[in-house]
Write a protein that holds these residues in place. Structure first.
Motif, short mmCIF file in Angstrom:
data_model
loop_
_atom_site.label_atom_id
_atom_site.label_comp_id
_atom_site.label_asym_id
_atom_site.label_seq_id
_atom_site.Cartn_x
_atom_site.Cartn_y
_atom_site.Cartn_z
N GLU A 17 41.23 16.43 28.77
CA GLU A 17 40.46 15.22 28.46
C GLU A 17 41.37 14.02 28.23
O GLU A 17 40.93 12.87 28.28
CB GLU A 17 39.58 15.44 27.22
N MET A 18 42.65 14.27 27.92
CA MET A 18 43.58 13.18 27.63
C MET A 18 44.54 12.93 28.79
O MET A 18 45.47 12.13 28.66
CB MET A 18 44.39 13.51 26.36
N TYR A 41 39.35 23.35 27.83
CA TYR A 41 38.43 24.11 27.00
C TYR A 41 38.57 25.59 27.31
O TYR A 41 38.91 25.94 28.43
CB TYR A 41 36.99 23.64 27.26
N PRO A 42 38.38 26.50 26.39
CA PRO A 42 37.68 26.32 25.11
C PRO A 42 38.52 25.71 23.99
O PRO A 42 38.02 25.57 22.88
CB PRO A 42 37.25 27.74 24.73
N VAL A 44 39.67 22.79 21.99
CA VAL A 44 39.15 21.42 21.86
C VAL A 44 40.32 20.45 21.86
O VAL A 44 41.46 20.83 21.56
CB VAL A 44 38.30 21.28 20.58
N PRO A 45 40.06 19.18 22.19
CA PRO A 45 41.18 18.24 22.36
C PRO A 45 41.97 17.96 21.10
O PRO A 45 43.16 17.66 21.16
CB PRO A 45 40.49 16.97 22.86
N ILE A 46 41.33 17.98 19.97
CA ILE A 46 42.08 17.72 18.73
C ILE A 46 42.44 19.07 18.12
O ILE A 46 41.59 19.93 17.93
CB ILE A 46 41.27 16.84 17.77
N ILE A 48 42.79 21.07 15.75
CA ILE A 48 42.48 21.78 14.51
C ILE A 48 41.98 23.15 14.94
O ILE A 48 40.79 23.41 15.03
CB ILE A 48 41.45 21.01 13.67
N TRP A 49 42.95 23.98 15.27
CA TRP A 49 42.63 25.30 15.80
C TRP A 49 42.89 26.37 14.75
O TRP A 49 43.78 26.23 13.89
CB TRP A 49 43.50 25.60 17.04
N SER A 50 42.17 27.45 14.86
CA SER A 50 42.43 28.58 13.97
C SER A 50 43.76 29.22 14.37
O SER A 50 44.27 28.99 15.49
CB SER A 50 41.30 29.61 14.09
N GLU A 53 43.36 31.05 17.55
CA GLU A 53 43.31 30.18 18.72
C GLU A 53 44.72 29.70 19.10
O GLU A 53 45.08 29.65 20.28
CB GLU A 53 42.41 28.96 18.45
N PHE B 215 35.66 19.28 13.38
CA PHE B 215 36.61 19.73 14.40
C PHE B 215 36.74 21.24 14.42
O PHE B 215 37.44 21.78 15.27
CB PHE B 215 38.00 19.14 14.11
N ARG B 218 32.76 26.06 16.14
CA ARG B 218 32.89 26.43 17.55
C ARG B 218 31.55 26.92 18.11
O ARG B 218 31.51 27.62 19.11
CB ARG B 218 33.94 27.54 17.71
N GLU B 255 32.14 16.35 22.27
CA GLU B 255 32.72 17.64 21.87
C GLU B 255 31.67 18.54 21.21
O GLU B 255 31.73 19.76 21.34
CB GLU B 255 33.91 17.43 20.94
N ARG B 258 29.03 19.99 23.87
CA ARG B 258 29.48 21.14 24.65
C ARG B 258 28.93 22.44 24.10
O ARG B 258 28.53 23.34 24.86
CB ARG B 258 31.01 21.23 24.64
N ALA B 306 35.01 11.89 25.25
CA ALA B 306 35.66 13.13 24.84
C ALA B 306 36.70 12.89 23.76
O ALA B 306 37.18 11.77 23.57
CB ALA B 306 36.32 13.78 26.06
N GLY B 307 37.05 13.94 23.06
CA GLY B 307 38.17 13.91 22.13
C GLY B 307 37.76 14.17 20.70
O GLY B 307 38.06 15.23 20.15
#
Lengths: 73, 327
Positions: A17-18, A41-42, A44-46, A48-50, A53, B215, B218, B255, B258, B306-307
């Motif tokens: 996306e960026m 994806y899956p 996400v762009p920002i 903050i992932w587990s 992930e 954010f 899911r 986001e 989706r 997006a974002g």
């Protein structure tokens, strides 16, 4: 790019996306052909992932980063 | 009807300065509403100048098509935007649009103009990245035209009938389209009884805008729970005059959207999930009832780029969101 200019081999990872923004920055920085690795994806762009992930993504991306840095890609 | 007096100026600068002096602008320069341009706008909409678009009885105000056209020219609209401006003015001046209250309130309520149907793409109305902000002529000038009508026709002038303590930048202009291409979701105007090929405008007066960021969720339920907690942190008191028809507008961001797409949630599914949770009794000062009379009163709109893991909540002032077709 700054790391590259400092002599440190590097590769940037950006979200799909960026991609447009990253290419624009590369262009105004005088490196229009700068290559990126992209995440989609899956994830996400920002970022903050587990933890899970992050680990899944690292497993996918690490070989790609290695290939890019060693000129295999 | 009252026909506006005509004035002659030696230069554009002299005109603009005189308009500032007379208090006919929002603080920004305007385009000159020449008789030729006003006539072209009216012709484009197929209206005579004395056609009444709406009234504000408490202010003894009647808004004619000519007045709306003059203000649309001043706002910088193109002639082809004018039918959309007319629909927005009609929607805002609907009795349940409650112009007198929403433009006079201490809270500084703003008017969101939401555009649906083919006209969005014909006019280039932004519904994706940056759609709430500057950079898009149709968004900027259609929203501004409504606000200039509120100022110059409906007398919503700060310190006079506009009693806002702070007001809001959204009162310069707040207009965006629904991103109808983002999914199979039924567009807002179709949910409100119009045909998909019918272009339409929905005007929603909002007390405040709240960004619901999330954010980490899911899935669709997680996003919905975030929407609920953010709305309930503010609460919606409801109003006996509006009865069970009150609204809240939820602008679902890219986001978040989706997850609804992936899990096949329709707008109706979201409304059914949210409604009982919003209307549940308060448990604390920061978990308040959001009184919406019916699930259909929760208006879901897809928009934004997006974002950001964010959606926007347009919490209502004392009015209904009114949808009008663009003719």
């Amino acid at each position: 790019m700054e790391l590259e200019w400092a002599g440190v081999p590097s590769i940037a990872i950006v979200h799909e996306e960026m991609r447009g923004s990253a290419q624009a920055i590369a262009r105004v920085s005088g490196c229009p052909d700068y290559e990126f690795l992209t995440v989609d994806y899956p994830w996400v762009p920002i970022a903050i992932w587990s933890k899970e992930e992050c680990l899944d993504l690292a497993e996918i991306m690490a070989p790609k980063v290695l290939d890019a840095l060693t000129g295999q890609s | 009807m009252t026909t506006a007096a005509q004035h002659a100026y030696d230069s554009y600068e002299a005109l603009v300065e005189d308009y500032f002096e007379k208090g006919w602008t929002d603080g920004l320069p305007i385009m000159p509403p020449t008789p030729e341009k006003v006539a072209a706008f009216l012709e484009r909409a197929g209206l005579s100048g004395d056609e009444v678009l709406g009234t504000v009885p408490t202010r003894e105000v009647t808004c004619t098509a000519q007045q709306a056209a003059a203000n649309a020219v001043m706002a910088g609209c193109l002639p082809e935007y004018f039918p959309t401006v007319v629909a927005a003015v009609r929607a805002h001046l609907h009795p349940k649009g409650n112009c007198h209250s929403t433009t006079g309130t201490l809270s500084g309520a703003a008017q969101a103009v939401i555009i649906n149907g083919p006209i969005r793409n014909e006019l280039g109305v932004a519904s994706g990245a940056g759609c709430f902000g500057p950079g898009f002529r149709a968004n900027a000038t259609i929203g501004r035209a409504l606000r200039l009508v509120i100022r110059n026709v409906c007398r919503g002038i700060p310190g006079f009938l506009d009693r806002a303590s702070y007001s809001t930048p959204a009162r310069y202009s707040f207009c965006f389209g629904e991103n109808e291409e983002a999914s199979e979701w039924e567009p807002l105007h179709v949910q409100r009884g119009l045909a998909p090929e019918q272009s339409a405008v929905t005007v929603h007066s909002l007390m405040k805008m709240v960004e619901a960021t999330d954010f980490t969720s899911r899935n669709a339920e997680g996003v919905c729970d975030t929407l609920v907690s953010n709305i309930r942190a503010n609460g919606i008191a409801g109003d006996s005059w509006l009865g069970e028809d009150g609204n809240v507008v939820i602008v679902v961001g890219h986001e978040h959207h989706r997850f609804f797409n992936e899990e096949g949630w329709s707008k109706a599914d979201i409304q059914q999930y949210l409604w009982p949770r919003l209307n549940a009794p308060a448990t604390s000062a920061t978990d308040r009832m959001a009184r919406i009379g019916k699930p259909e009163g929760i208006l879901i709109v897809a928009a934004g780029g997006a974002g950001m893991g964010a959606s926007w909540l347009l919490l209502p002032h004392l009015a209904l969101a009114i949808t009008e077709p663009v003719s």
